[in-house]
Design a protein around this motif. Sequence first.
Motif, PDB file in Angstrom:
ATOM      1  N   PRO A  63      -6.755  -3.284   6.662  1.00  0.00           N
ATOM      2  CA  PRO A  63      -5.555  -3.197   5.820  1.00  0.00           C
ATOM      3  C   PRO A  63      -5.765  -3.606   4.373  1.00  0.00           C
ATOM      4  O   PRO A  63      -4.895  -3.369   3.543  1.00  0.00           O
ATOM      5  CB  PRO A  63      -4.581  -4.151   6.517  1.00  0.00           C
ATOM      6  N   PHE A  64      -6.892  -4.231   4.060  1.00  0.00           N
ATOM      7  CA  PHE A  64      -7.082  -4.740   2.703  1.00  0.00           C
ATOM      8  C   PHE A  64      -8.027  -3.869   1.867  1.00  0.00           C
ATOM      9  O   PHE A  64      -8.497  -4.283   0.814  1.00  0.00           O
ATOM     10  CB  PHE A  64      -7.596  -6.178   2.713  1.00  0.00           C
ATOM     11  N   LEU A  65      -8.303  -2.652   2.325  1.00  0.00           N
ATOM     12  CA  LEU A  65      -9.104  -1.751   1.514  1.00  0.00           C
ATOM     13  C   LEU A  65      -8.241  -1.184   0.394  1.00  0.00           C
ATOM     14  O   LEU A  65      -7.035  -1.061   0.511  1.00  0.00           O
ATOM     15  CB  LEU A  65      -9.662  -0.609   2.368  1.00  0.00           C
ATOM     16  N   GLY A  66      -8.884  -0.816  -0.688  1.00  0.00           N
ATOM     17  CA  GLY A  66      -8.137  -0.272  -1.813  1.00  0.00           C
ATOM     18  C   GLY A  66      -8.812  -0.629  -3.118  1.00  0.00           C
ATOM     19  O   GLY A  66      -9.998  -0.967  -3.163  1.00  0.00           O
TER      20      GLY A  66
ATOM     21  N   MET B 231     -11.450 -11.239  -3.272  1.00  0.00           N
ATOM     22  CA  MET B 231     -12.601 -10.338  -3.255  1.00  0.00           C
ATOM     23  C   MET B 231     -12.316  -9.053  -4.027  1.00  0.00           C
ATOM     24  O   MET B 231     -13.195  -8.517  -4.720  1.00  0.00           O
ATOM     25  CB  MET B 231     -12.996 -10.003  -1.809  1.00  0.00           C
ATOM     26  N   GLY B 232     -11.106  -8.550  -3.949  1.00  0.00           N
ATOM     27  CA  GLY B 232     -10.770  -7.333  -4.667  1.00  0.00           C
ATOM     28  C   GLY B 232     -10.950  -7.470  -6.158  1.00  0.00           C
ATOM     29  O   GLY B 232     -11.429  -6.548  -6.835  1.00  0.00           O
ATOM     30  N   GLU B 233     -10.589  -8.642  -6.695  1.00  0.00           N
ATOM     31  CA  GLU B 233     -10.747  -8.864  -8.132  1.00  0.00           C
ATOM     32  C   GLU B 233     -12.218  -8.969  -8.515  1.00  0.00           C
ATOM     33  O   GLU B 233     -12.624  -8.533  -9.594  1.00  0.00           O
ATOM     34  CB  GLU B 233      -9.993 -10.129  -8.539  1.00  0.00           C
TER      35      GLU B 233
ATOM     36  N   LEU C 148     -17.750  -3.356   3.621  1.00  0.00           N
ATOM     37  CA  LEU C 148     -16.860  -2.231   3.873  1.00  0.00           C
ATOM     38  C   LEU C 148     -15.869  -2.050   2.731  1.00  0.00           C
ATOM     39  O   LEU C 148     -15.546  -0.916   2.352  1.00  0.00           O
ATOM     40  CB  LEU C 148     -16.117  -2.434   5.195  1.00  0.00           C
ATOM     41  N   GLU C 149     -15.372  -3.153   2.175  1.00  0.00           N
ATOM     42  CA  GLU C 149     -14.487  -3.062   1.016  1.00  0.00           C
ATOM     43  C   GLU C 149     -15.219  -2.391  -0.140  1.00  0.00           C
ATOM     44  O   GLU C 149     -14.651  -1.555  -0.854  1.00  0.00           O
ATOM     45  CB  GLU C 149     -14.021  -4.457   0.593  1.00  0.00           C
ATOM     46  N   SER C 150     -16.471  -2.784  -0.331  1.00  0.00           N
ATOM     47  CA  SER C 150     -17.272  -2.232  -1.411  1.00  0.00           C
ATOM     48  C   SER C 150     -17.551  -0.750  -1.194  1.00  0.00           C
ATOM     49  O   SER C 150     -17.415   0.070  -2.113  1.00  0.00           O
ATOM     50  CB  SER C 150     -18.587  -3.018  -1.526  1.00  0.00           C
TER      51      SER C 150
ATOM     52  N   GLY D 205       0.808  -1.210   0.000  1.00  0.00           N
ATOM     53  CA  GLY D 205       0.000   0.000   0.000  1.00  0.00           C
ATOM     54  C   GLY D 205       0.839   1.257   0.000  1.00  0.00           C
ATOM     55  O   GLY D 205       1.974   1.295   0.445  1.00  0.00           O
ATOM     56  N   SER D 206       0.246   2.350  -0.470  1.00  0.00           N
ATOM     57  CA  SER D 206       0.971   3.595  -0.589  1.00  0.00           C
ATOM     58  C   SER D 206       1.330   4.175   0.757  1.00  0.00           C
ATOM     59  O   SER D 206       2.279   4.945   0.876  1.00  0.00           O
ATOM     60  CB  SER D 206       0.117   4.609  -1.357  1.00  0.00           C
TER      61      SER D 206
END
Length: 452
Positions: free
Chosen positions: A186-189, A276-278, A295-297, A38-39
């Motif tokens: 930590p896995f948001l993005g 899930m991100g894909e 929450l990711e969405s 992550g950035s």
Amino acid sequence: MPPSTSKPCRIAVLADSDTRWKWGALTAGRIAPGGRTGSSMEAGSRGGTQVAPVLDGFLLRGRATPTPRQLAEVGVHADSLREVTAVEFLRVMARESYDVLVLALVGGGVQAILHGLKRIREGTGERPVVVTGYVGVVYEKLADGLLLRHGADLVLANSRQDAERFRAVYEGVGADASSVTEVALPFLGGAPYTGEHDPYTVVFAAQPSVPESRKDRTYLLNRLVQHARLHPEREVLLKLRSKPGEHTTHIEELPYQKLAQKLDLPPNLRLVYGNMGEVLDRTDLMVTVSSTAALESLHRRIPTVVLTDLGVREALGNHHFVGSGCLASWDQLDAGHRPAPDEEWVARQGVAADGSYDRAFDAARERIAKLLAQPGGLPPLTPYYTPATAPGYLPGILARHHLGPDGSPLPGAPAADKEPGPVRQIVRRAARGAYRHGVQRVAPVIRRMGEL
């Protein structure tokens, strides 16, 4: 300008499931100087040259130990990865020097490692900075889980709301609340949602244990099928967490893929696995009961619905989304409803995609740096639970991990001075397979017989 740092930060992550491994490993990358995920990692290298951290992964042996397929799906890699018991892990901690230890475990596991680590490092000042937290939404056992995590140097809260709740619990029992540190998941993005895809894609994010009953899970599956038939122009995806025989953080007795075998699925409805991100990259509408996927969405500004069909109840976890603007039913979705999230609520959950996420882990990283630079090493670990404060509770928690009340290994605890031989590995795999078979096949049959 400060001198360059040539020694890499050594981080150990101990996890007990695929989801917690993902959370723990990604968190390690976010909070370490010179992190590679992550950035926000770049903030740790301001003012000097940082060497990428060394990440050693440890999987706590148990019912939910992830399979190679699950680990590959998570897509998080470590410099080393091995399976251990709690006693084996503590022996590694006794002979290896780590800067940071991330405990991605259930509360009882965290408490056991805290007491074990306290015993092996007592009086030395030489121990890692211990970090723990939650993999997602905290909607049950708040006090129990928090007090079992007390004693870690940092107890990470995934949002401002959680940080306030965590501090209130600790202060309410007279425990030190200074360890509570606000971060984010930590896995948001991922790329923000820019508009409808062709075809328009609806994703239902399944959960292993919510809802629990066959009746409720069959109802949700039937409604998903009905939605696909009402909208043949849409692609409808049932996003599954695991394959039959695999376990995740929670036990799944009735996998949706088994229930789906009895139905005539429309051609525009598919069962999918994967990261899930894909999946979110092609999602136009995310639907769930209470999954962290919501929450990711929301972080990516994808229209998101938390279902009310089975009620808004603590047992389902969807009560957490009261005030979000995302609560809706399948009837509303069938009619074309598109939810509009409440911006204030979203901001309090740490998922606002306004640029602030890139700074979400700065406070944790700075706190770890100060602890590592502390003269004379770190103070002893001081969990809230001790043989004096919880004599009827703590010994049982520790005994589950073959530890005595003082954190020392109990007689007969597994040895760690050598790797298990081929026969022992086969026995372990067979035992784990038998357990999973019992949970997913035998236990439901016995339960149904008991209801006759």
